[in-house]
Motif scaffolding. Structure first.
Motif, short mmCIF file in Angstrom:
data_model
loop_
_atom_site.label_atom_id
_atom_site.label_comp_id
_atom_site.label_asym_id
_atom_site.label_seq_id
_atom_site.Cartn_x
_atom_site.Cartn_y
_atom_site.Cartn_z
N GLY A 158 1.03 17.42 -72.84
CA GLY A 158 2.47 17.31 -72.92
C GLY A 158 3.19 17.78 -71.67
O GLY A 158 4.34 17.44 -71.45
N ASP A 159 2.55 18.57 -70.83
CA ASP A 159 3.19 19.07 -69.62
C ASP A 159 2.82 18.24 -68.40
O ASP A 159 3.11 18.61 -67.27
N GLY A 160 2.15 17.14 -68.60
CA GLY A 160 1.69 16.35 -67.47
C GLY A 160 0.42 16.92 -66.86
O GLY A 160 -0.09 16.41 -65.88
N GLU A 161 -0.13 18.02 -67.46
CA GLU A 161 -1.37 18.60 -66.96
C GLU A 161 -2.54 17.77 -67.46
O GLU A 161 -2.55 17.29 -68.58
N ARG A 162 -3.54 17.64 -66.63
CA ARG A 162 -4.64 16.75 -66.97
C ARG A 162 -5.75 17.50 -67.69
O ARG A 162 -6.14 18.59 -67.30
N SER A 163 -6.25 16.89 -68.75
CA SER A 163 -7.33 17.46 -69.54
C SER A 163 -8.60 16.67 -69.28
O SER A 163 -8.59 15.44 -69.29
N ALA A 164 -9.71 17.37 -69.05
CA ALA A 164 -10.95 16.70 -68.69
C ALA A 164 -11.49 15.84 -69.84
O ALA A 164 -11.95 14.72 -69.61
N GLY A 165 -11.45 16.33 -71.05
CA GLY A 165 -11.98 15.60 -72.19
C GLY A 165 -13.47 15.85 -72.36
O GLY A 165 -14.19 16.19 -71.42
N TYR A 166 -13.95 15.67 -73.60
CA TYR A 166 -15.34 15.96 -73.91
C TYR A 166 -16.30 15.01 -73.20
O TYR A 166 -17.43 15.39 -72.89
N ARG A 167 -15.88 13.79 -72.92
CA ARG A 167 -16.78 12.85 -72.24
C ARG A 167 -17.19 13.40 -70.87
O ARG A 167 -18.34 13.25 -70.46
N ALA A 168 -16.24 14.02 -70.17
CA ALA A 168 -16.56 14.57 -68.85
C ALA A 168 -17.58 15.70 -68.96
O ALA A 168 -18.42 15.87 -68.08
N VAL A 169 -17.50 16.48 -70.02
CA VAL A 169 -18.47 17.57 -70.22
C VAL A 169 -19.88 17.01 -70.36
O VAL A 169 -20.83 17.49 -69.74
N PHE A 170 -20.01 15.98 -71.17
CA PHE A 170 -21.33 15.39 -71.37
C PHE A 170 -21.79 14.56 -70.17
O PHE A 170 -22.95 14.16 -70.10
N GLY A 171 -20.90 14.33 -69.22
CA GLY A 171 -21.29 13.67 -67.99
C GLY A 171 -22.08 14.57 -67.06
O GLY A 171 -22.66 14.09 -66.08
N VAL A 172 -22.13 15.88 -67.34
CA VAL A 172 -22.89 16.82 -66.52
C VAL A 172 -24.31 16.92 -67.09
O VAL A 172 -24.49 17.35 -68.23
N ARG A 173 -25.30 16.55 -66.29
CA ARG A 173 -26.67 16.46 -66.77
C ARG A 173 -27.18 17.78 -67.33
O ARG A 173 -27.79 17.81 -68.41
N GLU A 174 -26.96 18.88 -66.63
CA GLU A 174 -27.45 20.18 -67.09
C GLU A 174 -26.85 20.56 -68.44
O GLU A 174 -27.52 21.15 -69.29
N PHE A 175 -25.58 20.22 -68.64
CA PHE A 175 -24.96 20.58 -69.91
C PHE A 175 -25.62 19.82 -71.06
O PHE A 175 -25.75 20.36 -72.16
N ARG A 176 -26.02 18.58 -70.81
CA ARG A 176 -26.68 17.83 -71.88
C ARG A 176 -27.95 18.54 -72.34
O ARG A 176 -28.26 18.58 -73.53
#
Length: 432
Positions: A19-37
């Protein structure tokens, strides 16, 4: 110390504004990191194994002794050692490379679960092995939480990664109880415990080969693990901001679990069937998974931070509904709404990671986890004790009222600590 390596995708294209124009990464970006998977799958396996272990061990102890008390102690011993492991062993998370700590914790847990499989194992030793698993659990959890900052960075991805871990824990609780019940219907408790061994070993393999080796955060020095753990805890608790945030992570859950701890008694007062009780038990995990997913997906860091304080208080309000002795349907609504309060943790996480020095991050996360589990265990114990003397619905109601008062006091401390932190940051440097 050198700064942690950046995540593989530090500027994901899937971000979206809140709502403030601030950008949220989203869960898809988290799973885009191989180590996190790799961390995600390992966490799902070990958590599922832990839940199944609790059920299988409780059934095994009951079949060996016929004692409801000893059977119940298998669950209690899964919580009580947290405070010991979290305070006396927390420096392990910073003194040794994170990957090594995680793998060793998994191997120790697997060895303990394997020991439970031995025929003729005395019940006392079974409970001791359960205590060992519980004692290393906060070290494992704190180390994994701190290493998420290395894998995902310290911004929005870290907060969402922590959110995913909590969602997995809630989901594993639902799936684990269902799976444990089904497996115990067709197999012996020791056979089911063998599955726990496999999940811990699988988690160790994934963490060993799916994550990078990183150096320890703090120099080993000449001190002992115990000494470093206690000194780190003193440093953390001496900081007004960190102390306030730790209380915010511990106090709301202490009161939230009151209704959950008394659901069996409340269902009995309504003369519900086992299916009705099972449905009530699903309420809080459903609310937690739903709210955490929505807040993490739809709001950015600023929006989540704004929700933190009001949601921490609102999580206490559904307990007030028990003043009317709600039926199954309304009690389920109360439980789901209570579970929704877990979403306050997303804003809390981003405040906490910003407040803790990197060299203390492992100990801080371990202390936070140990305090959380201890607070929940204390809340359940006090609720059960009060229910021996007062009607269950009145105990839940009083827990909600007391929770509102205590959480409001903690929030005042959080606001004050935030103002003092800003003032220190804005103060001109003193001449040397």
């Amino acid at each position: 110390m050198s700064s942690p390596p950046a995540p593989e995708n530090p500027h994901p294209t899937g971000t979206r504004p809140d709502g403030d124009g601030e950008r949220s990464a989203g869960y898809r970006a988290v799973f885009g990191v191989r180590e996190f998977r790799a961390v995600f799958v390992a966490h799902a396996m070990s958590t599922l194994g832990s839940v199944v272990c609790e059920i299988a061990l409780a059934v095994l102890v009951y079949r060996l002794t016929g004692s409801p008390l000893l059977s119940a102690l298998t669950f209690a011993f899964g919580l009580l050692p947290y405070v010991l492991g979290g305070t006396l062993l927390s420096s392990l998370a910073d003194r040794f490379p994170a990957r090594r700590v995680l793998v060793v914790c998994d191997l120790v847990s697997a060895a303990c679960a394997a020991g439970m499989l031995l025929p003729g194992m005395p019940v006392a030793l079974l409970l001791v092995l359960r205590c060992v698993i519980a004692a290393v659990a906060p070290v494992f959890t704190g180390t994994r939480a701190s290493t998420l900052g290395d894998i995902l960075g310290e911004g929005d991805l870290f907060v969402l990664g922590r959110s995913v871990i909590r969602i997995v824990a809630q989901s594993a609780q639902l799936a684990g109880f269902a799976m444990g019940g089904l497996l115990l219907a067709v197999a012996s408790p020791r056979t089911v415990l063998a599955l726990t061994v496999a999940t811990f070993l699988g988690s160790a393999v994934l963490l060993r080969f799916g994550t990078r080796r990183r150096p320890a955060r703090a120099a080993t020095g000449g001190g002992t693990v115990l000494g470093a753990s206690l000194s780190g805890m003193r440093l953390l608790l001496a900081d007004r901001r960190i102390r306030a945030l730790l209380l915010l992570s511990w106090v709301p859950p202490m009161f939230v679990v009151v209704s959950e701890a008394l659901l069996t008694s409340y269902a009995d007062s309504l003369m519900l069937s086992p299916a009705g009780l099972g449905l009530l038990m699903c309420g809080m995990p459903i609310g937690a998974i739903t709210s955490e997913t929505l807040v993490g997906s739809l709001l950015g860091p600023r929006g989540r931070a704004r929700l933190t304080m009001p949601v921490a208080v609102l999580a206490m309000l559904p307990a007030l509904g028990y003043a009317f002795e709600p039926s199954l349907g309304w009690a389920l609504v109360c439980q789901i709404l209570t579970g929704c309060g877990i979403s306050y943790s997303l804003g809390l996480d981003q405040w906490f990671i910003a407040a803790v020095p990197e060299e203390l991050r492992g100990r801080a996360m371990t202390l936070m986890t140990a305090g959380l589990m201890t607070a929940q265990g204390l809340g359940m114990t006090l609720a059960g004790t009060a229910a021996e003397f007062f009607p269950v619905h009145q105990v839940i109601l009083f827990g909600g009222v007391l929770g509102i008062v205590c959480v409001s006091a903690v929030l005042r401390s959080v606001r004050t600590s935030a103002r003092s932190t800003v003032h220190r940051a804005e103060a001109p440097p003193q001449p040397s």
